[in-house]
Design an enzyme around this catalytic site. Structure first.
Site, PDB file in Angstrom:
ATOM      1  N   ASP A   5       0.910  -1.143   0.000  1.00  0.00           N
ATOM      2  CA  ASP A   5       0.000   0.000   0.000  1.00  0.00           C
ATOM      3  C   ASP A   5       0.946   1.188   0.000  1.00  0.00           C
ATOM      4  O   ASP A   5       1.611   1.459   1.004  1.00  0.00           O
ATOM      5  CB  ASP A   5      -0.874  -0.003   1.269  1.00  0.00           C
ATOM      6  CG  ASP A   5      -1.859   1.155   1.251  1.00  0.00           C
ATOM      7  OD1 ASP A   5      -1.417   2.300   1.011  1.00  0.00           O
ATOM      8  OD2 ASP A   5      -3.058   0.939   1.481  1.00  0.00           O
ATOM      9  N   HIS A   6       1.066   1.877  -1.136  1.00  0.00           N
ATOM     10  CA  HIS A   6       2.175   2.831  -1.233  1.00  0.00           C
ATOM     11  C   HIS A   6       2.042   3.988  -0.238  1.00  0.00           C
ATOM     12  O   HIS A   6       3.015   4.663   0.060  1.00  0.00           O
ATOM     13  CB  HIS A   6       2.378   3.312  -2.674  1.00  0.00           C
ATOM     14  CG  HIS A   6       1.429   4.372  -3.132  1.00  0.00           C
ATOM     15  ND1 HIS A   6       0.163   4.083  -3.559  1.00  0.00           N
ATOM     16  CD2 HIS A   6       1.559   5.712  -3.235  1.00  0.00           C
ATOM     17  CE1 HIS A   6      -0.439   5.209  -3.911  1.00  0.00           C
ATOM     18  NE2 HIS A   6       0.375   6.213  -3.725  1.00  0.00           N
ATOM     19  N   HIS A  10      -5.853   2.938   1.266  1.00  0.00           N
ATOM     20  CA  HIS A  10      -5.004   4.061   1.705  1.00  0.00           C
ATOM     21  C   HIS A  10      -5.608   4.840   2.883  1.00  0.00           C
ATOM     22  O   HIS A  10      -4.911   5.177   3.836  1.00  0.00           O
ATOM     23  CB  HIS A  10      -4.778   5.053   0.561  1.00  0.00           C
ATOM     24  CG  HIS A  10      -4.208   4.439  -0.682  1.00  0.00           C
ATOM     25  ND1 HIS A  10      -3.293   3.422  -0.660  1.00  0.00           N
ATOM     26  CD2 HIS A  10      -4.417   4.713  -1.993  1.00  0.00           C
ATOM     27  CE1 HIS A  10      -2.968   3.099  -1.901  1.00  0.00           C
ATOM     28  NE2 HIS A  10      -3.636   3.861  -2.733  1.00  0.00           N
TER      29      HIS A  10
HETATM   30  C1  BG6 Z   1      -3.540   4.946  -6.284  1.00  0.00           C
HETATM   31  C2  BG6 Z   1      -4.906   5.054  -6.902  1.00  0.00           C
HETATM   32  O1  BG6 Z   1      -3.471   3.836  -5.430  1.00  0.00           O
HETATM   33  O2  BG6 Z   1      -3.273   6.122  -5.542  1.00  0.00           O
HETATM   34  C3  BG6 Z   1      -4.999   6.280  -7.786  1.00  0.00           C
HETATM   35  O3  BG6 Z   1      -5.175   3.893  -7.672  1.00  0.00           O
HETATM   36  C4  BG6 Z   1      -4.591   7.523  -7.022  1.00  0.00           C
HETATM   37  O4  BG6 Z   1      -6.300   6.443  -8.321  1.00  0.00           O
HETATM   38  C5  BG6 Z   1      -3.257   7.307  -6.322  1.00  0.00           C
HETATM   39  O5  BG6 Z   1      -4.497   8.582  -7.954  1.00  0.00           O
HETATM   40  C6  BG6 Z   1      -2.943   8.472  -5.398  1.00  0.00           C
HETATM   41  O6  BG6 Z   1      -1.651   8.333  -4.894  1.00  0.00           O
HETATM   42  P1  BG6 Z   1      -0.811   9.598  -4.425  1.00  0.00           P
HETATM   43  O7  BG6 Z   1       0.446   9.027  -3.879  1.00  0.00           O
HETATM   44  O8  BG6 Z   1      -0.611  10.468  -5.637  1.00  0.00           O
HETATM   45  O9  BG6 Z   1      -1.650  10.321  -3.407  1.00  0.00           O
END
Ligand code: BG6
Length: 477
Positions: A179-180, A241
């Site tokens: 989960d980044h 997230h």
């Molecule tokens: C991803 C989603 O996991 O996270 C995207 O699939 C979203 O739709 C993105 O745009 C948002 O990530 P960050 O790091 O730019 O907030």
């Protein structure tokens, strides 16, 4: 770090080019890859090793943030890369892959420690895991790990089903669910930063009025209609997230957590989250979809006018939620979460609002991205140019040289065998359990879909959700 063979499924795909190769390159430059490291890229297209390496180099020049790539360093980096053509459904291809993996392990004289990274659509996870198992790729004398990206299932039953399938090939201890958001530096440092800005007494329940967690994006659905129109904001952002941000915050209040306990503590948070019943969903959840509007001075189309989206799509591009945690510390502190596409600005932010009688200023702001930092601010609810106090800590820029990005941190952790900042099955299952009544209510159309103009903070109903409790979203208007 132990010698590793990194087996990358989806090696010619977008995620590999944008995130995985740049992260590996930065780790290489920082000497954080194992000394003996070999990468085998897999894809359906026929490619020679040389062409594969040239493609990787090309994607680094397009997507890597590192400056001034030294040709000698680049050559050394690419030397580890090999390519193998593979159709994920063909068992023979895995047998040939095993031969190549063993051949590389012999050449480098390394133990068979294998990391299988599935940078492919989730519909392929089960097939690939089963074929890794059956081909013997996963039964060597070293360790094996499986790295996968979200979405992990589509709802509670499918997530459970997928987990059972994966567990036939890999133990929970061997599965690394990325989960980044958990790799974002500010998320990992949140506990330490909060506790150096405030005492445990300040963070006590007496002082906190509410918590607000926002992830707003200016982007729309882009080219991802096929995926997004079935996922919506609830599956794309909220179930993973947003709930992870809540867990990461909650485990730090009122006391600092210990890193070794992160997994267990997060599970505890999810267990104490008051469940929603399908019939109550409309009191606590706001569902929205963007209509046409203006972003940064430019006109943008509404969701149903986007390529690939049906005119009558009821998919959600926005969700706001009120959550309650059923434990003595949290019982009087409402938590509000919102996330959406085509909103006014791109940011991820946690706000702790203090009670007016508390000795602290009204809001503690944790900026997670694109800038990160912690600061105190006075409320400016609605007042133009209202006073904003000096931040307690000056803000850090997000991509300052030396601050690694999420993928670099997470890939490094997976190579080390450290699962702290990956999503564990228990919390994933509990998240789906919490979200399932909302999915049911959406499906049965038990709550309205509010259309909001692109470029705003979402539907008015999201403001009303807080107003019912006497609060406002904290926005820099
Ligand atoms: C991803 C989603 O996991 O996270 C995207 O699939 C979203 O739709 C993105 O745009 C948002 O990530 P960050 O790091 O730019 O907030």
């Amino acid at each position: 770090m132990e010698p590793t063979t990194f087996v990358l499924f989806g090696a010619t795909g977008d995620l590999a080019k944008r995130k995985i190769y740049p992260a590996l390159y930065l780790l290489f430059v920082d000497q954080k890859l194992p000394k003996s490291f070999s990468l085998i890229g897999l894809g359906r297209r026929e490619l020679s090793d040389e062409t594969f390496q040239a493609n990787v180099e090309q994607s680094l020049s397009t997507f890597s943030k590192s400056e001034g790539r030294d040709p000698e360093v680049m050559r050394n980096f690419l030397r580890a890369f090999r390519y193998h053509v593979l159709d994920v459904n063909r068992k023979e291809d895995y047998t040939k892959l095993l031969q190549l993996v063993e051949q590389r392990e012999d050449e480098l004289n390394i133990l068979p420690n294998r990391m299988f990274y599935l940078s492919v659509g989730p519909e392929l996870f089960e097939t690939i895991a089963a074929n890794i198992h059956e081909s013997g790729l996963g039964s060597a004398n070293g360790w094996k790990r499986l790295v996968i990206e979200k979405p992990f299932g589509h709802d509670l039953p499918s997530a459970r089903q997928l987990n059972i399938q994966l567990n036939q090939a890999f133990d929970e201890t061997e599965i690394y669910r990325i989960d980044h958001y958990l790799g974002k530096p500010m998320v990992q440092q949140m506990g330490q930063r909060l506790h150096s800005a405030l005492s445990e007494q300040d963070l006590g329940t007496r002082n906190i009025a509410n918590i607000q967690i926002t992830a707003s994006e200016t982007l729309g659905v882009e080219e991802r209609a096929g995926y997004y129109d079935h996922a919506g904001a609830i599956r794309d952002m909220f179930q993973n997230h947003m709930l992870q941000l809540l867990m990461m915050l909650a485990i730090e209040l009122p006391n600092r957590s210990s890193v070794v306990e992160v997994g267990n503590l997060k599970k505890k948070v999810m267990k104490t989250l008051k469940p929603l019943h399908k019939m109550d969903v409309s009191h606590h959840i706001v569902r929205g979809q963007y209509g046409e509007g203006e972003i940064n001075g430019g006109k943008v189309a509404g969701y149903t006018a986007e390529p690939g989206i049906a005119l009558d799509s009821l998919n959600d591009t926005f969700i706001a939620a009120r959550l309650k945690v059923d434990d003595p510390f949290w019982k009087d502190i409402p938590i509000y979460i919102r996330t959406g596409k085509r909103l006014k600005e791109k940011l991820t932010r946690i706000v702790i609002e203090f009670k007016s009688e508390s000795p602290l200023q009204d809001h503690l702001i944790v900026e997670i991205g694109p800038n990160d930092g912690i600061s105190f601010q006075r409320s400016n609810s609605g007042k133009e140019g209202s006073d904003v106090d000096k931040p307690v800590q000056s803000k850090l820029s997000a991509i300052k040289a030396g601050i690694p990005e999420a993928y670099e941190i997470l890939i490094h952790d997976a190579l080390k065998g450290d699962k702290t900042y990956f999503a564990h099955w228990d919390e994933v299952e509990l998240s789906w359990e919490w979200v399932q009544p909302i999915l049911d209510a959406y499906r049965e159309n038990l709550l309205p879909l509010h259309i909001y103009p692109a470029g705003t903070y979402g539907p008015n109903e999201s403001d009303k959700l807080l107003e019912q409790d006497g609060f406002h979203w904290f926005d820099f208007k």
